[in-house]
Design an enzyme around this catalytic site. Structure first.
Site, PDB file in Angstrom:
ATOM      1  N   HIS A  69      41.430  40.908  55.554  1.00 27.76           N
ATOM      2  CA  HIS A  69      42.416  39.886  55.184  1.00 27.76           C
ATOM      3  C   HIS A  69      42.774  38.952  56.335  1.00 27.76           C
ATOM      4  O   HIS A  69      43.792  38.256  56.250  1.00 27.76           O
ATOM      5  CB  HIS A  69      43.711  40.547  54.697  1.00 27.76           C
ATOM      6  CG  HIS A  69      43.634  41.119  53.315  1.00 27.76           C
ATOM      7  ND1 HIS A  69      42.933  42.256  53.016  1.00 27.76           N
ATOM      8  CD2 HIS A  69      44.195  40.723  52.147  1.00 27.76           C
ATOM      9  CE1 HIS A  69      43.070  42.525  51.731  1.00 27.76           C
ATOM     10  NE2 HIS A  69      43.831  41.610  51.182  1.00 27.76           N
ATOM     11  N   GLU A 117      37.353  35.427  41.047  1.00 31.34           N
ATOM     12  CA  GLU A 117      37.156  34.263  41.917  1.00 31.34           C
ATOM     13  C   GLU A 117      35.867  33.522  41.623  1.00 31.34           C
ATOM     14  O   GLU A 117      35.854  32.290  41.544  1.00 31.34           O
ATOM     15  CB  GLU A 117      37.198  34.683  43.398  1.00 31.34           C
ATOM     16  CG  GLU A 117      38.603  34.913  43.955  1.00 31.34           C
ATOM     17  CD  GLU A 117      39.158  36.292  43.677  1.00 31.34           C
ATOM     18  OE1 GLU A 117      38.452  37.106  43.044  1.00 31.34           O
ATOM     19  OE2 GLU A 117      40.303  36.574  44.097  1.00 31.34           O
TER      20      GLU A 117
HETATM   21  C1  LIG Z   1      39.222  39.408  45.435  1.00 32.23           C
HETATM   22  C2  LIG Z   1      40.676  39.485  45.661  1.00 32.23           C
HETATM   23  N1  LIG Z   1      41.470  38.576  45.067  1.00 32.23           N
HETATM   24  C3  LIG Z   1      42.804  38.632  45.249  1.00 32.23           C
HETATM   25  C4  LIG Z   1      43.360  39.588  46.051  1.00 32.23           C
HETATM   26  C5  LIG Z   1      44.867  39.638  46.270  1.00 32.23           C
HETATM   27  N2  LIG Z   1      45.395  40.760  45.523  1.00 32.23           N
HETATM   28  C6  LIG Z   1      45.559  41.952  46.110  1.00 32.23           C
HETATM   29  S1  LIG Z   1      46.047  43.106  45.038  1.00 32.23           S
HETATM   30  C7  LIG Z   1      46.070  42.040  43.756  1.00 32.23           C
HETATM   31  C8  LIG Z   1      46.449  42.522  42.408  1.00 32.23           C
HETATM   32  C9  LIG Z   1      45.573  43.612  41.927  1.00 32.23           C
HETATM   33  O1  LIG Z   1      46.132  44.279  40.855  1.00 32.23           O
HETATM   34  P1  LIG Z   1      45.493  45.584  40.225  1.00 32.23           P
HETATM   35  O2  LIG Z   1      44.014  45.507  40.304  1.00 32.23           O
HETATM   36  O3  LIG Z   1      46.083  45.770  38.886  1.00 32.23           O
HETATM   37  O4  LIG Z   1      45.932  46.755  41.201  1.00 32.23           O
HETATM   38  P2  LIG Z   1      47.387  47.309  41.518  1.00 32.23           P
HETATM   39  O5  LIG Z   1      47.864  46.515  42.700  1.00 32.23           O
HETATM   40  O6  LIG Z   1      48.228  47.149  40.325  1.00 32.23           O
HETATM   41  O7  LIG Z   1      47.186  48.736  41.920  1.00 32.23           O
HETATM   42  C10 LIG Z   1      45.702  40.777  44.188  1.00 32.23           C
HETATM   43  C11 LIG Z   1      45.655  39.580  43.346  1.00 32.23           C
HETATM   44  C12 LIG Z   1      42.487  40.499  46.681  1.00 32.23           C
HETATM   45  N3  LIG Z   1      42.932  41.444  47.504  1.00 32.23           N
HETATM   46  N4  LIG Z   1      41.163  40.434  46.449  1.00 32.23           N
END
Ligand SMILES: Cc1ncc(C[n+]2csc(CCOP(=O)(O)OP(=O)(O)O)c2C)c(N)n1
Ligand SMILES: [Mg+2]
Lengths: 361, 326
Positions: free
Chosen positions: B129, B60
């Protein structure tokens, strides 16, 4: 070392992973038991979500059980574990009870955070399970601070912090690794690399390999097959001992795969990955099936014993669900409790005008 | 007029503005291949290609700064935050770079950039959130803050925000995306920033609010009608610039006001509005202006607690009764 076998090996010519990884049959059976509990627990959570007993965002760990059991079970009780929001089974692995985790998912007073945290915020100070964090990458500097405390106090525990593959693109990740390296903190940074962050394949958001992400910071990078719980266990057993002995921070690309959608509100497959890819992974990369084959090859378990073990796991998950369902909701007095640790009598802290000094509304 | 969802209205605004100006591009997490986490950018990748509809890494701070730099150099970025909860990571670039650039450079670098995404609580998403973030942005001179509550406002205001030469925090409602409403088809349907809208008329009391809370205010107004109390419901639509004329007009008409907002009370938007009203219309008031806000606590997960924490129509009715001394 592997114990003397009572039963005959199914295929004596195949190398025995138990021997290779120095894991006893008893331990391997325990890992099986653990992974079955995680799987059945998450399936119960999935069911409860479908009927509205669990709300909000709920991210399941199904498919990634080997990563949780293999990396947390070798730890000591006084070691710390911290994670993101896909953390139910990691909490179980660290010793938080299935009842407390399920009750938290249900938003009940008996939950690990009294129902205030929910699925993404499991905390348990007693077992040193440090959360449950919802901002991608946010936990990585926090874990570095725990490493700082361990070193500051001259203790010999270690911290494992989990993050998803997408988290390594956050600035905080790099800032934290750099500091851990400067000060040689006892932190094991683990990427649960399930290849996707929501609908984005890691290869679309990085031009370098995961295992190389720590190199610029002078932190050793390791790659481990998280679907193979024995390999994972042996690796973390040895790594934790090294870090305890002063080896400094480590970075692990723990390769895994998620069998469900990103969260309960997301599709399992779609434009970002095909149904076939998911089906193939379920057939070839299921950590539970992989260990089952090993144990059967070793003659350490038969179908009947496995089914019994699974039955026990289902019972634990069912009991947790029943416990959660029967637990009370947090009372309205909980609303304003624990915003601050100390309430100063001489100044006003709450400003919503709903009750005296933020009392019950 | 077409009936569109809030989501479709935003989508149309983006599409029309991207068609109108090749310098407009959209960047954010999952905006392209996934059509946006809330499907606001559905079909835009196919229409405009991957140079203009860009999936970012989860970085971000990085992609917000990239947007600010691109705006300095002449492009008109639309930066999507999956939700504004995640924009805390990027707020340095919004406040320290975007909001101050024009001033620091003595007008050499206008900052035509839009930061958009949902703000506020949805359902049981818990503390990290579920935050109404508008105050953080309206606090900073140089930043404009827009909070549409209907599909028509969403479209008209987003078009205005994209055409604006200042940084705009454009804050949508996560629970509004499926809301349907009539939206003018006109390609040049632009609602100027800084113009409030009277969404319900009455002489007895003014309920002033913004964003998703207009629906709670309208619900309260309905309940009050049954008691024979007629409320003005003034939707500010933009918090900065602020339509002070409209605020003063309704207060001078009813002599009593309640401010309703989704966020926390301390130094919230309502605090500013109440202060302005007492400064500029003190003699017109028959009662202190009251505020209705979220409970002054982080959002709890448990459903029963979450309901208690959120501002409701009943809270508004209660506050209205107080200012009417009923
Ligand atoms: C700073 C931030 N940006 C966006 C999100 C929304 N979001 C939650 S999980 C996610 C994907 C994360 O993927 P990864 O790190 O690969 O973890 P996984 O869900 O695959 O375990 C996103 C974009 C968030 N929670 N925090
Ligand atoms: Mg991932």
């Amino acid at each position: 070392m592997a114990e003397t076998k009572t039963k005959a090996r199914r295929n004596p010519k195949k190398p025995d992973p138990l021997v290779q990884f120095g894991i006893s049959e008893e331990l391997a059976l325990n890992l099986m038991r653990d992974m079955l509990v995680y799987r059945r627990f998450e399936e119960k959570a999935e069911e409860a979500y479908a009927i509205g007993k669990i709300g909000g965002f709920c991210h399941l760990h199904i498919g990634q059980e080997g990563a949780a059991a293999g990396s947390i079970k070798p730890l000591r009780d006084d070691d710390y574990v911290m994670s993101a929001y896909r953390e139910h089974t990691q909490a179980l692995a660290k010793g938080v009870t299935p009842n407390a985790v399920m009750a938290e998912l249900f938003g009940r007073a008996t939950g690990s955070s009294g129902g205030k945290g929910g699925s993404m915020h499991i905390f348990d100070a007693k077992t040193r399970f440090m959360g449950g964090h919802g901002i991608v990458g946010g936990q990585v500097p926090l874990a570095t601070g725990i490493g700082w405390k361990i070193k500051y106090r001259g203790e010999d525990s270690v911290v494992i912090v989990y993050m998803g593959d997408a988290a390594v693109n956050q600035g905080g990740f790099h800032e934290a690794l750099n500091m851990a390296a400067i000060w040689q903190l006892p932190v094991i940074y683990v990427v649960e690399n399930n290849a996707y962050g929501m609908g984005t394949a890691f290869s679309r958001v990085s031009t370098t390999d995961m295992v190389d992400k720590s190199r610029a910071h002078g932190i050793p990078g390791h790659s481990v097959n998280g679907q193979d719980v024995l390999e994972t266990y042996a690796f973390f057993r040895d790594l934790a001992a090294e870090v305890r002995g002063g080896a400094g921070p480590q970075f692990v690309d723990l390769r895994t795969y998620r069998f469900r959608g990103h969260s309960m509100s997301d599709p399992v497959s779609g434009t970002y990955r095909s149904v076939e890819e998911v089906e193939r992974a379920k057939e070839q990369l299921d950590p539970i099936a992989m260990l089952r084959d090993t144990l059967m090859d070793a003659g350490a378990i038969d179908q009947a014993a496995l089914e019994e073990m699974d039955q026990d796991a289902r019972q634990i998950a069912q009991d947790a669900t029943d416990f959660a369902d029967a637990s009370p909701l947090p009372g309205p007095e909980a609303l304003y409790a624990n915003v601050w640790a100390e309430i100063n009598k001489h100044g006003r802290l709450f400003f919503d005008g709903r009750g005296a000094e933020g009392g019950t509304p | 007029m077409a009936v569109l969802t809030y989501r479709e209205a935003l989508n149309e605004a983006l599409r029309e503005e991207m068609e109108r100006d090749p310098d407009v591009f959209l960047m954010g997490e999952e905006v392209a291949q996934y059509d946006g986490a809330y499907k606001v950018s559905k079909g835009l990748l196919q229409r405009f290609g991957s140079e203009r509809v860009v999936d970012s890494p989860i970085s971000e701070l990085g992609f917000t700064g990239l947007g600010v730099g691109a705006a300095m150099a002449g492009l008109r970025p639309v930066i999507e935050f999956m939700t504004f909860n995640f924009a805390f990571l990027a707020i340095d670039q919004v406040i320290n770079s975007a909001a101050k650039m024009y001033y620091m450079s003595e007008g050499q670098f206008p900052m035509p950039i839009v930061f958009r995404g949902p703000t506020g609580a949805a359902l049981q998403l818990s503390a990290q959130h579920s935050q109404a973030c508008e105050t953080y942005y309206s606090h900073a001179p140089g930043c404009k803050v827009v909070t549409p509550g209907t599909p028509a406002d969403a479209k008209g205001l987003l078009k205005a925000a994209i055409r604006d030469n200042d940084p705009v925090a454009f804050m949508e409602g996560e629970l509004l995306y499926n809301l349907k409403g009539e939206v003018p088809d006109d390609d040049d349907f632009v609602i100027p920033l800084g113009v409030a809208d009277l969404k319900h008329e009455g002489d007895d009391v003014s309920i002033i609010t913004h964003g998703k809370m207009i629906h709670v205010a309208l619900q309260a107004a309905q309940k009050l009608e049954k008691d024979g109390i007629h409320a003005d419901v003034l939707d500010l639509r933009t918090i900065r610039p602020l339509d002070m004329d409209a605020i003063l007009a309704t207060v001078r008409k009813t002599n009593r006001a309640v401010y309703l907002e989704e966020g926390w009370p301390y130094a919230g938007t309502g605090a500013q509005i109440v202060s302005m009203i007492q400064e500029e219309a003190f003699d017109d008031l028959d009662a202190p202006v009251l505020r209705v806000t979220q409970a002054d606590i982080p959002m709890p997960y448990a459903k029963n607690l979450e309901i208690l924490a959120k501002p409701s129509a009943n809270h508004v009715v209660e506050a209205v009764n107080k200012v009417l001394y009923r």
